[in-house]
Write a protein that holds these residues in place. Sequence first.
Motif, mmCIF file in Angstrom:
data_model
loop_
_atom_site.group_PDB
_atom_site.id
_atom_site.type_symbol
_atom_site.label_atom_id
_atom_site.label_comp_id
_atom_site.label_asym_id
_atom_site.label_seq_id
_atom_site.Cartn_x
_atom_site.Cartn_y
_atom_site.Cartn_z
ATOM 1 N N MET A 1 0.847 -1.183 0.000
ATOM 2 C CA MET A 1 0.000 0.000 0.000
ATOM 3 C C MET A 1 0.884 1.235 0.000
ATOM 4 O O MET A 1 1.878 1.307 0.710
ATOM 5 C CB MET A 1 -0.883 -0.036 1.240
ATOM 6 N N SER A 2 0.520 2.208 -0.773
ATOM 7 C CA SER A 2 1.279 3.459 -0.807
ATOM 8 C C SER A 2 0.871 4.342 0.376
ATOM 9 O O SER A 2 -0.152 4.146 1.005
ATOM 10 C CB SER A 2 1.033 4.188 -2.122
ATOM 11 N N ASP A 3 1.703 5.326 0.653
ATOM 12 C CA ASP A 3 1.430 6.242 1.751
ATOM 13 C C ASP A 3 0.249 7.137 1.407
ATOM 14 O O ASP A 3 0.052 7.492 0.240
ATOM 15 C CB ASP A 3 2.652 7.113 2.028
ATOM 16 N N PRO A 4 -0.536 7.535 2.419
ATOM 17 C CA PRO A 4 -1.633 8.488 2.168
ATOM 18 C C PRO A 4 -1.084 9.818 1.657
ATOM 19 O O PRO A 4 0.063 10.174 1.919
ATOM 20 C CB PRO A 4 -2.268 8.672 3.544
ATOM 21 N N GLU A 5 -1.921 10.549 0.950
ATOM 22 C CA GLU A 5 -1.521 11.855 0.404
ATOM 23 C C GLU A 5 -1.204 12.841 1.524
ATOM 24 O O GLU A 5 -1.876 12.844 2.551
ATOM 25 C CB GLU A 5 -2.661 12.463 -0.401
ATOM 26 N N PRO A 6 -0.247 13.716 1.316
ATOM 27 C CA PRO A 6 -0.006 14.806 2.270
ATOM 28 C C PRO A 6 -1.212 15.763 2.260
ATOM 29 O O PRO A 6 -1.972 15.823 1.293
ATOM 30 C CB PRO A 6 1.234 15.508 1.727
ATOM 31 N N ASP A 7 -1.358 16.523 3.332
ATOM 32 C CA ASP A 7 -2.489 17.451 3.451
ATOM 33 C C ASP A 7 -2.627 18.380 2.254
ATOM 34 O O ASP A 7 -3.731 18.586 1.748
ATOM 35 C CB ASP A 7 -2.360 18.301 4.717
ATOM 36 N N ALA A 8 -1.549 18.961 1.799
ATOM 37 C CA ALA A 8 -1.618 19.954 0.717
ATOM 38 C C ALA A 8 -2.189 19.360 -0.571
ATOM 39 O O ALA A 8 -3.049 19.975 -1.221
ATOM 40 C CB ALA A 8 -0.239 20.536 0.456
ATOM 41 N N ILE A 9 -1.763 18.187 -0.932
ATOM 42 C CA ILE A 9 -2.252 17.549 -2.161
ATOM 43 C C ILE A 9 -3.703 17.104 -1.987
ATOM 44 O O ILE A 9 -4.534 17.295 -2.869
ATOM 45 C CB ILE A 9 -1.347 16.359 -2.538
ATOM 46 N N PHE A 10 -4.003 16.543 -0.828
ATOM 47 C CA PHE A 10 -5.363 16.095 -0.543
ATOM 48 C C PHE A 10 -6.327 17.284 -0.531
ATOM 49 O O PHE A 10 -7.435 17.210 -1.052
ATOM 50 C CB PHE A 10 -5.386 15.354 0.789
ATOM 51 N N ARG A 11 -5.883 18.409 0.038
ATOM 52 C CA ARG A 11 -6.717 19.618 0.090
ATOM 53 C C ARG A 11 -7.055 20.107 -1.320
ATOM 54 O O ARG A 11 -8.182 20.482 -1.606
ATOM 55 C CB ARG A 11 -5.995 20.710 0.869
ATOM 56 N N GLN A 12 -6.083 20.087 -2.219
ATOM 57 C CA GLN A 12 -6.324 20.521 -3.597
ATOM 58 C C GLN A 12 -7.403 19.663 -4.251
ATOM 59 O O GLN A 12 -8.281 20.172 -4.950
ATOM 60 C CB GLN A 12 -5.044 20.454 -4.414
ATOM 61 N N ARG A 13 -7.342 18.366 -4.022
ATOM 62 C CA ARG A 13 -8.335 17.455 -4.591
ATOM 63 C C ARG A 13 -9.709 17.692 -3.959
ATOM 64 O O ARG A 13 -10.728 17.695 -4.648
ATOM 65 C CB ARG A 13 -7.869 16.008 -4.349
ATOM 66 N N LEU A 14 -9.733 17.944 -2.664
ATOM 67 C CA LEU A 14 -10.987 18.199 -1.960
ATOM 68 C C LEU A 14 -11.630 19.514 -2.409
ATOM 69 O O LEU A 14 -12.843 19.586 -2.580
ATOM 70 C CB LEU A 14 -10.731 18.227 -0.452
ATOM 71 N N LEU A 15 -10.830 20.538 -2.629
ATOM 72 C CA LEU A 15 -11.372 21.846 -3.016
ATOM 73 C C LEU A 15 -12.098 21.810 -4.365
ATOM 74 O O LEU A 15 -12.909 22.682 -4.639
ATOM 75 C CB LEU A 15 -10.268 22.899 -3.027
ATOM 76 N N ARG A 16 -11.843 20.811 -5.163
ATOM 77 C CA ARG A 16 -12.550 20.678 -6.446
ATOM 78 C C ARG A 16 -14.020 20.292 -6.261
ATOM 79 O O ARG A 16 -14.831 20.549 -7.145
ATOM 80 C CB ARG A 16 -11.875 19.623 -7.316
ATOM 81 N N VAL A 17 -14.357 19.674 -5.128
ATOM 82 C CA VAL A 17 -15.721 19.174 -4.948
ATOM 83 C C VAL A 17 -16.453 19.756 -3.741
ATOM 84 O O VAL A 17 -17.654 19.597 -3.622
ATOM 85 C CB VAL A 17 -15.735 17.628 -4.826
ATOM 86 N N VAL A 18 -15.737 20.439 -2.863
ATOM 87 C CA VAL A 18 -16.344 20.935 -1.633
ATOM 88 C C VAL A 18 -17.350 22.054 -1.925
ATOM 89 O O VAL A 18 -17.160 22.855 -2.839
ATOM 90 C CB VAL A 18 -15.243 21.395 -0.646
ATOM 91 N N ALA A 19 -18.427 22.074 -1.148
ATOM 92 C CA ALA A 19 -19.443 23.121 -1.280
ATOM 93 C C ALA A 19 -18.888 24.445 -0.759
ATOM 94 O O ALA A 19 -17.966 24.476 0.069
ATOM 95 C CB ALA A 19 -20.696 22.743 -0.488
ATOM 96 N N GLU A 20 -19.443 25.533 -1.232
ATOM 97 C CA GLU A 20 -18.969 26.861 -0.843
ATOM 98 C C GLU A 20 -19.000 27.048 0.674
ATOM 99 O O GLU A 20 -18.107 27.661 1.240
ATOM 100 C CB GLU A 20 -19.825 27.936 -1.524
ATOM 101 N N LYS A 21 -20.000 26.502 1.347
ATOM 102 C CA LYS A 21 -20.111 26.677 2.804
ATOM 103 C C LYS A 21 -18.972 25.996 3.562
ATOM 104 O O LYS A 21 -18.661 26.387 4.674
ATOM 105 C CB LYS A 21 -21.457 26.160 3.308
ATOM 106 N N ASP A 22 -18.339 24.986 2.983
ATOM 107 C CA ASP A 22 -17.238 24.273 3.635
ATOM 108 C C ASP A 22 -15.861 24.687 3.127
ATOM 109 O O ASP A 22 -14.846 24.232 3.641
ATOM 110 C CB ASP A 22 -17.405 22.759 3.433
ATOM 111 N N ARG A 23 -15.817 25.551 2.142
ATOM 112 C CA ARG A 23 -14.549 25.922 1.496
ATOM 113 C C ARG A 23 -13.560 26.573 2.470
ATOM 114 O O ARG A 23 -12.382 26.235 2.488
ATOM 115 C CB ARG A 23 -14.808 26.852 0.322
ATOM 116 N N ARG A 24 -14.025 27.483 3.309
ATOM 117 C CA ARG A 24 -13.114 28.171 4.240
ATOM 118 C C ARG A 24 -12.479 27.194 5.205
ATOM 119 O O ARG A 24 -11.291 27.280 5.503
ATOM 120 C CB ARG A 24 -13.843 29.273 4.993
#
Length: 60
Positions: A1-24
């Motif tokens: 199994m590979s290592d989990p993504e670092p926060d910065a990379i994971f955050r970029q992927r999450l920001l593509r789908v997160v609703a405006e209310k959760d963006r901040r």
Amino acid sequence: MSDPEPDAIFRQRLLRVVAEKDRRFALVAAGIYLDQLARKYGLFRTGVPLKGIETGRTQA
């Protein structure tokens, strides 16, 4: 199994789908808090939820 993504990379992927209310929160969250927010949108660092890692529990 590979290592989990670092926060910065994971955050970029999450920001593509997160609703405006959760963006901040997504911009400042880290670690387990970022994982919890991502779980709300069906995203996981490893691609799938893994017992222990994605639930935020640590083994003693």
